[in-house]
Scaffold this motif. Sequence first.
Motif, PDB file in Angstrom:
ATOM      1  N   LEU B 283     -20.599  -4.264  -3.607  1.00 41.05           N
ATOM      2  CA  LEU B 283     -19.922  -3.097  -2.806  1.00 41.05           C
ATOM      3  C   LEU B 283     -18.684  -3.270  -1.892  1.00 41.05           C
ATOM      4  CD1 LEU B 283     -23.053  -0.852  -2.055  1.00 41.05           C
ATOM      5  CD2 LEU B 283     -21.150  -0.225  -3.712  1.00 41.05           C
ATOM      6  N   VAL B 284     -18.973  -4.386  -1.086  1.00 43.72           N
ATOM      7  CA  VAL B 284     -17.928  -4.934  -0.209  1.00 43.72           C
ATOM      8  C   VAL B 284     -16.783  -5.135  -0.642  1.00 43.72           C
ATOM      9  CG1 VAL B 284     -17.485  -6.390   1.792  1.00 43.72           C
ATOM     10  CG2 VAL B 284     -19.636  -5.302   1.848  1.00 43.72           C
ATOM     11  N   LEU B 285     -16.857  -6.015  -1.845  1.00 48.20           N
ATOM     12  CA  LEU B 285     -15.615  -6.512  -2.416  1.00 48.20           C
ATOM     13  C   LEU B 285     -14.868  -5.372  -3.093  1.00 48.20           C
ATOM     14  CD1 LEU B 285     -16.867  -9.898  -3.982  1.00 48.20           C
ATOM     15  CD2 LEU B 285     -15.256  -9.400  -1.940  1.00 48.20           C
ATOM     16  N   SER B 286     -15.665  -4.552  -3.605  1.00 46.89           N
ATOM     17  CA  SER B 286     -14.777  -3.514  -4.303  1.00 46.89           C
ATOM     18  C   SER B 286     -14.243  -2.633  -3.350  1.00 46.89           C
ATOM     19  CB  SER B 286     -16.026  -2.505  -5.001  1.00 46.89           C
ATOM     20  OG  SER B 286     -16.775  -1.887  -4.261  1.00 46.89           O
ATOM     21  N   VAL B 287     -14.620  -2.171  -2.230  1.00 49.87           N
ATOM     22  CA  VAL B 287     -13.894  -1.432  -1.063  1.00 49.87           C
ATOM     23  C   VAL B 287     -12.721  -2.320  -0.726  1.00 49.87           C
ATOM     24  CG1 VAL B 287     -13.769  -0.556   1.065  1.00 49.87           C
ATOM     25  CG2 VAL B 287     -16.059  -0.291  -0.077  1.00 49.87           C
ATOM     26  N   VAL B 288     -12.787  -3.478  -0.627  1.00 43.32           N
ATOM     27  CA  VAL B 288     -11.677  -4.357  -0.236  1.00 43.32           C
ATOM     28  C   VAL B 288     -10.596  -4.370  -1.483  1.00 43.32           C
ATOM     29  CG1 VAL B 288     -10.836  -6.586   0.325  1.00 43.32           C
ATOM     30  CG2 VAL B 288     -13.039  -5.978   1.363  1.00 43.32           C
ATOM     31  N   THR B 289     -11.219  -4.401  -2.390  1.00 42.84           N
ATOM     32  CA  THR B 289     -10.323  -4.293  -3.690  1.00 42.84           C
ATOM     33  C   THR B 289      -9.544  -2.836  -3.851  1.00 42.84           C
ATOM     34  OG1 THR B 289     -12.022  -5.624  -4.784  1.00 42.84           O
ATOM     35  CG2 THR B 289     -10.159  -4.578  -6.243  1.00 42.84           C
ATOM     36  N   ILE B 290     -10.179  -1.959  -3.507  1.00 40.56           N
ATOM     37  CA  ILE B 290      -9.576  -0.593  -3.528  1.00 40.56           C
ATOM     38  C   ILE B 290      -8.475  -0.631  -2.473  1.00 40.56           C
ATOM     39  CG2 ILE B 290      -9.840   1.968  -3.115  1.00 40.56           C
ATOM     40  CD1 ILE B 290     -12.589   1.686  -4.163  1.00 40.56           C
ATOM     41  N   LEU B 291      -8.907  -0.794  -1.273  1.00 38.78           N
ATOM     42  CA  LEU B 291      -7.903  -0.530  -0.269  1.00 38.78           C
ATOM     43  C   LEU B 291      -6.721  -1.459  -0.348  1.00 38.78           C
ATOM     44  CD1 LEU B 291     -10.310  -0.270   2.807  1.00 38.78           C
ATOM     45  CD2 LEU B 291      -9.086   1.682   1.382  1.00 38.78           C
ATOM     46  N   LEU B 292      -7.045  -2.966  -0.562  1.00 39.00           N
ATOM     47  CA  LEU B 292      -5.834  -3.683  -0.698  1.00 39.00           C
ATOM     48  C   LEU B 292      -4.865  -3.612  -1.777  1.00 39.00           C
ATOM     49  CD1 LEU B 292      -5.975  -6.246   1.453  1.00 39.00           C
ATOM     50  CD2 LEU B 292      -5.958  -7.719  -0.308  1.00 39.00           C
ATOM     51  N   GLY B 293      -5.457  -3.443  -2.970  1.00 37.80           N
ATOM     52  CA  GLY B 293      -4.832  -3.114  -4.300  1.00 37.80           C
ATOM     53  C   GLY B 293      -3.919  -1.979  -4.039  1.00 37.80           C
ATOM     54  N   SER B 294      -4.520  -0.878  -3.634  1.00 37.44           N
ATOM     55  CA  SER B 294      -3.553   0.384  -3.391  1.00 37.44           C
ATOM     56  C   SER B 294      -2.722  -0.023  -2.398  1.00 37.44           C
ATOM     57  CB  SER B 294      -4.341   1.604  -3.140  1.00 37.44           C
ATOM     58  OG  SER B 294      -5.643   1.427  -4.122  1.00 37.44           O
ATOM     59  N   SER B 295      -2.899  -0.466  -1.246  1.00 38.23           N
ATOM     60  CA  SER B 295      -1.829  -0.695  -0.138  1.00 38.23           C
ATOM     61  C   SER B 295      -0.848  -1.332  -0.708  1.00 38.23           C
ATOM     62  CB  SER B 295      -2.549  -1.281   1.056  1.00 38.23           C
ATOM     63  OG  SER B 295      -3.907  -0.845   1.458  1.00 38.23           O
ATOM     64  N   VAL B 296      -1.095  -2.605  -1.418  1.00 41.14           N
ATOM     65  CA  VAL B 296      -0.047  -3.604  -1.835  1.00 41.14           C
ATOM     66  C   VAL B 296       0.942  -2.854  -2.742  1.00 41.14           C
ATOM     67  CG1 VAL B 296       0.714  -5.801  -2.876  1.00 41.14           C
ATOM     68  CG2 VAL B 296      -1.491  -5.437  -1.285  1.00 41.14           C
ATOM     69  N   ALA B 297       0.296  -2.010  -3.649  1.00 41.83           N
ATOM     70  CA  ALA B 297       0.988  -1.059  -4.816  1.00 41.83           C
ATOM     71  C   ALA B 297       2.041  -0.688  -3.999  1.00 41.83           C
ATOM     72  CB  ALA B 297       0.069  -0.339  -5.369  1.00 41.83           C
ATOM     73  N   ILE B 298       1.860  -0.021  -2.836  1.00 47.80           N
ATOM     74  CA  ILE B 298       3.074   0.766  -2.180  1.00 47.80           C
ATOM     75  C   ILE B 298       4.160   0.124  -1.765  1.00 47.80           C
ATOM     76  CG2 ILE B 298       3.313   2.281  -0.280  1.00 47.80           C
ATOM     77  CD1 ILE B 298       0.534   2.808  -0.028  1.00 47.80           C
ATOM     78  N   THR B 299       3.796  -1.216  -1.657  1.00 47.99           N
ATOM     79  CA  THR B 299       5.149  -2.182  -1.259  1.00 47.99           C
ATOM     80  C   THR B 299       5.895  -2.596  -2.274  1.00 47.99           C
ATOM     81  OG1 THR B 299       3.836  -4.285  -1.144  1.00 47.99           O
ATOM     82  CG2 THR B 299       3.569  -2.949   0.832  1.00 47.99           C
ATOM     83  N   GLN B 300       5.360  -2.296  -3.274  1.00 44.37           N
ATOM     84  CA  GLN B 300       6.198  -2.954  -4.886  1.00 44.37           C
ATOM     85  C   GLN B 300       7.153  -1.908  -5.307  1.00 44.37           C
ATOM     86  OE1 GLN B 300       5.473  -6.146  -5.731  1.00 44.37           O
ATOM     87  NE2 GLN B 300       4.132  -6.040  -4.007  1.00 44.37           N
ATOM     88  N   TYR B 301       8.207  -2.375  -5.556  1.00 40.70           N
ATOM     89  CA  TYR B 301       9.164  -1.495  -6.160  1.00 40.70           C
ATOM     90  C   TYR B 301       9.565  -1.746  -7.692  1.00 40.70           C
ATOM     91  CZ  TYR B 301       9.730   0.376  -1.610  1.00 40.70           C
ATOM     92  OH  TYR B 301       9.630   0.824  -0.518  1.00 40.70           O
ATOM     93  N   ASP B 302       9.088  -2.898  -7.961  1.00 42.23           N
ATOM     94  CA  ASP B 302       9.185  -3.014  -9.517  1.00 42.23           C
ATOM     95  C   ASP B 302       8.011  -2.229 -10.224  1.00 42.23           C
ATOM     96  OD1 ASP B 302       9.578  -6.031 -11.613  1.00 42.23           O
ATOM     97  OD2 ASP B 302       8.189  -4.289 -12.116  1.00 42.23           O
ATOM     98  N   LEU B 303       8.355  -1.453 -11.117  1.00 40.27           N
ATOM     99  CA  LEU B 303       7.333  -0.502 -11.563  1.00 40.27           C
ATOM    100  C   LEU B 303       6.451  -1.222 -12.140  1.00 40.27           C
ATOM    101  CD1 LEU B 303       6.631   2.483 -12.451  1.00 40.27           C
ATOM    102  CD2 LEU B 303       8.052   2.102 -14.474  1.00 40.27           C
ATOM    103  N   LYS B 304       6.501  -2.234 -12.890  1.00 42.76           N
ATOM    104  CA  LYS B 304       5.332  -2.852 -13.797  1.00 42.76           C
ATOM    105  C   LYS B 304       4.333  -3.788 -12.603  1.00 42.76           C
ATOM    106  CE  LYS B 304       5.594  -4.348 -18.123  1.00 42.76           C
ATOM    107  NZ  LYS B 304       6.315  -5.003 -19.129  1.00 42.76           N
TER     108      LYS B 304
END
Lengths: 122, 507, 491
Positions: B283-304
């Motif tokens: 559970l803990v790891l999954s929450v970290v995964t959600i937050l971190l994965g999504s937040s880092v996605a915002i900073t990426q400008y390469d579509l893929k």
Amino acid sequence: MLSLDLFLRLNYLASIMLFLIGLHTMLTHANLIKKVMGMNIMETGIFLFLVSIGYAHGTLSPIIRQSGPEQGLIYTNPLLAAIVLTGIVIAVSTTAYALSIIIKLYEQCGTLDVDRLEKLRS
Amino acid sequence: MNATAEVYSLLPALIVLLPIIGAIAGYLVGLRWPTGRDLLCVFTVGITAALTFTFYPAISRGTVIVGSVQILVPLGVTFRLDSLGFLLTSLTAVIWFLATLYSLSYMKGEHGVNRYYAFLMVTFSGAVGTFMAGDLFSFFLFFELMSLPAAVLVIHEETAEAVQAALKYLFMTVAGSLMFFFSMVATFEMAGSVALGGRGLIAEASPVAFLTFAGFVIALGMKAGMVPLHMWLPDAHPVAPSPASALLSGIMIKTGAYGMLRVMYEVFGLEFLQATGWNTVVLVLSVVTILLGSSVAITQYDLKRRLAYSSIGQMGCILLGMGLMSERALTGDVFYFFADAVAKSCLFLCAGVILKTTGKRDIRQFAGLGQRLPVTMVCFAVAALTLMGIPPLNGFVSKWQLSVGAFDAGMPGYALALLASSMLNAVYYLPIVMTAFFDHPTPVEAAAVAAPPTGGGRGTRRWLPEASATMLVPMLVLALGCAVFALSPGNWPLRLSEAAARVLFSK
Amino acid sequence: MDHLAVLLTVIPLSGAFFVPMFGREGDRGYRVALGTVLLTTACAAALLVITGRGQAISYYVGNWAPPWGIEIRVDAFSAFLSFSFSLVYLAVIAYSARDVSHELNPAALRWYWSLMLLLLAGLLGVSSAADLFNLFVFTEIYSLAACGIISVRDRMDSLEAALKYLLLSAVAAGCILLGISLIYMVTGHLNYAHLATALPAAVATSPRTVLAAVALLATGFGLKSALFPLHMWLPDAHSSALSPASAVLSGIAVKAGIIALFRLFASVLSASPAVVRAMPTFLAVLAVGGMIFGALFAMTQTDLKRMLAYSTVVQVGYIYLAFSVLNPVALTGAILHIVNHALLKGMLFLSAGLIIHRTGKRRIADLQGIGREMPLTMIALTIGAMGMVGIPLTNGFVSKWHMVLGSLEAGQPLAAGVILLSSLFSALYYFPLVIAGWFGNPAAPAPARPEAPPSMLWPVLGLGAVSLILGIVPEPVVNVLGEAAKHLLGQ
């Protein structure tokens, strides 16, 4: 009694000494010929050890005569003599082979020093 | 309910074997006759996909299909197909078929096409095998059969970047498979069996058992892109050819989550985890995964790359769902496998069209794409909305079920994480759609729209304005899949998800 | 039928004698050597069939029964090893025909064949010897032959490596002989079976002597089998030899020391409780050292054959570690790994040889994109690498499975962890090679050279096929070895 004991054990002591001297020579000397000499000394030590195990004071050499052995006499252990003979054969061939390689190396590199050979190679 | 029947016991083996035969035959044919190879590949994958659906009548009656092939020591290969396995197997087969179809024109004129198809098919065999595996050992075999050839798909472009990404991928895969191997052997040692489908193999909480659990979490979490073991994913997924990226992100990382599900519910068991509370790790790891994965996605400008990070975020939701340990959450979770697989492969296929026709990867340059590639961008928008969880689409169904499940489990705090996931999804997906449809195109873009670069009558280009039919159809089918299997009455994936969750909870 | 046991060593020994006589011209030496190895393989296969039913053959040379005569004993363990070694030998000999005639002058060529057969005789002798002195003699035969094979390529680095190997193996021989004489001193026997009965009494009267003897034997055979930290001769020796010779030396010859120690421990030394306590720990520590340091050294190598040689150090560590847990399952894995490694490393060295033969490249950095020029060779290399890492469907996986399962069964998860960690390390040095070989971009445009000729390729691919078959259907082999392992551990 004590002196006899010591005398009887002297050959064991000597064989171990020879073994160690040979090993030391092999591992520490840079000269290839000396290494081979060390190898021979080491092997001599082992052969001495082997022969010593088989020998008991006052025994006969293990040759069976026509008349048969006299009562109460014992022979030295012939098995160890056979082993030593085989060992000597192996040692001689190893030495000969090592020397022939050394000659070839000397022909090609002009040195017998291990460290220099190492440098030449790299 | 739990009737087990020895029906079709050879069919799973056939389903696994067919793509491998197809891969070899395709490779040989392709040396002389590329068109023949294309047909052969599509045909093989199509047949395999059709074969998986022959299980449907039995599965819908609640039958569990078992089969085994006694060739591989020490345990032989066994297959076991229940509703969960069936849902994912058929989903895999269909998406693979669509991606293969898509590859036909996407890969035209690329180098190493022969190799690409061969490894695509071998990977396919591994992926369906993983979902059909009846014990941990078979799972491991197919997992490897999928993971290692996938490295060839990652490395396809053969640039220095691709080689680096593939090496990283390989090392982490090998490390993960060794962890899995250790845990599998330890399970075998503790329980005397590695068969799946039971109520839990390990009964006693010991340090070795925890080590085993940790090994499974690391090994499968690595494949699933769980933070902090996700490092390979953002490198490996974007460098692969787009159809392969779609499969890597859409299907292959799901195998890790699927394995985790099986491990949690069938190797350790519900009661065991509830008693020991080890599911908190997940559970803990999954929450970290959600937050971190999504937040880092915002900073990426390469579509893929943005899509790859988004995959990490979605996997977090899936892992969260299985850690909650409530039946409703599990229903939503299984349905999330389905929803995310469809949407994410659709997004990657769209990215492939964008890349192929305009050469653009940077989303800041997407202005005007909505006019130039309308079909693609509409599909993209639908899939993106699905992942945000907008009501009439199937992402909403799964997120709803998950959130309700969080309340069921008495852990409402985790519903917040799901909400955050949706919000962050909106933050990184909506700008892409907005830019594409509503920003004014640069003069160059406008010119490209006005005068199509290649020849051909305007009439034909009106119908197929952006790409060939084999590329558009898969995208459309997937986008349709996002919309249709949501609130419509004949929603069999949802029925199957419910059945799967019921079986896992009520045995 | 019992004569087969002695024929196993007599055939290659007489082959080694006859090759230089008949093999003066043309490829007659090759034909004699190939015929000899074929005969040996057939002999080993027959022995495997006989002993596979669970009976061992004891042969008294000259019909002199022990304790005076020499006993040769072939059981399932030695028959299986002999058979698989002869099989690898067959591939290597077939491969050598072309590669070696390229590298050696015709005068040296027949000595090469002779030495190869002598090496085989020594190795088979070690695995079937049943008394200590016979073991020693065969150890010396194979060591000298191995040195000879390295030095037959009359180049400075080979000569130097051969001399280094020769001197160190003389030290090892000294240790072994001294150990044997100590054991003889306290027991009065050399035959394994007699030793096993006489040793408990000897342990009771002079435990230190027995322990010293065991330490000497372990040092000697450890040196011969490149057990860390006594491995320093191996990378030089194996990388500077001719490629087929490297394949045999690294794949098979290194294992002779391991086999001797297994055999000694199982049939003789397990009578002494102190040894049973001390030796496995001692071996395990050194094995772990070898696995870690060998892997670190392998990663830093720039030369392909040196990298493979360091990988051998790692694999030897695997085998010793699996042996040291003293569990029948792990021992099955260890014996299987002896064979698997022989197949895989033989194949890897032969494919390295193919690359060197066709392109002259031996630096790892130069191998970028070699798979485009030589795809079949690269396939062999890939199978070898995957087997070394232990990917499922290769034989390496089967042995790894048994080793890990056995370690866990024996309650040693640490050993299992080390084995798996070491697999990961193997991936770290093998996979970059494979990836670069298939997908790298060659620095210079490749010369248009085709793949190696089929006569050289088929032995390599044959070894690969055997490896894969062993990985896919290991059941029969594992069953035989499981029995052999139980027997060795006296269960």
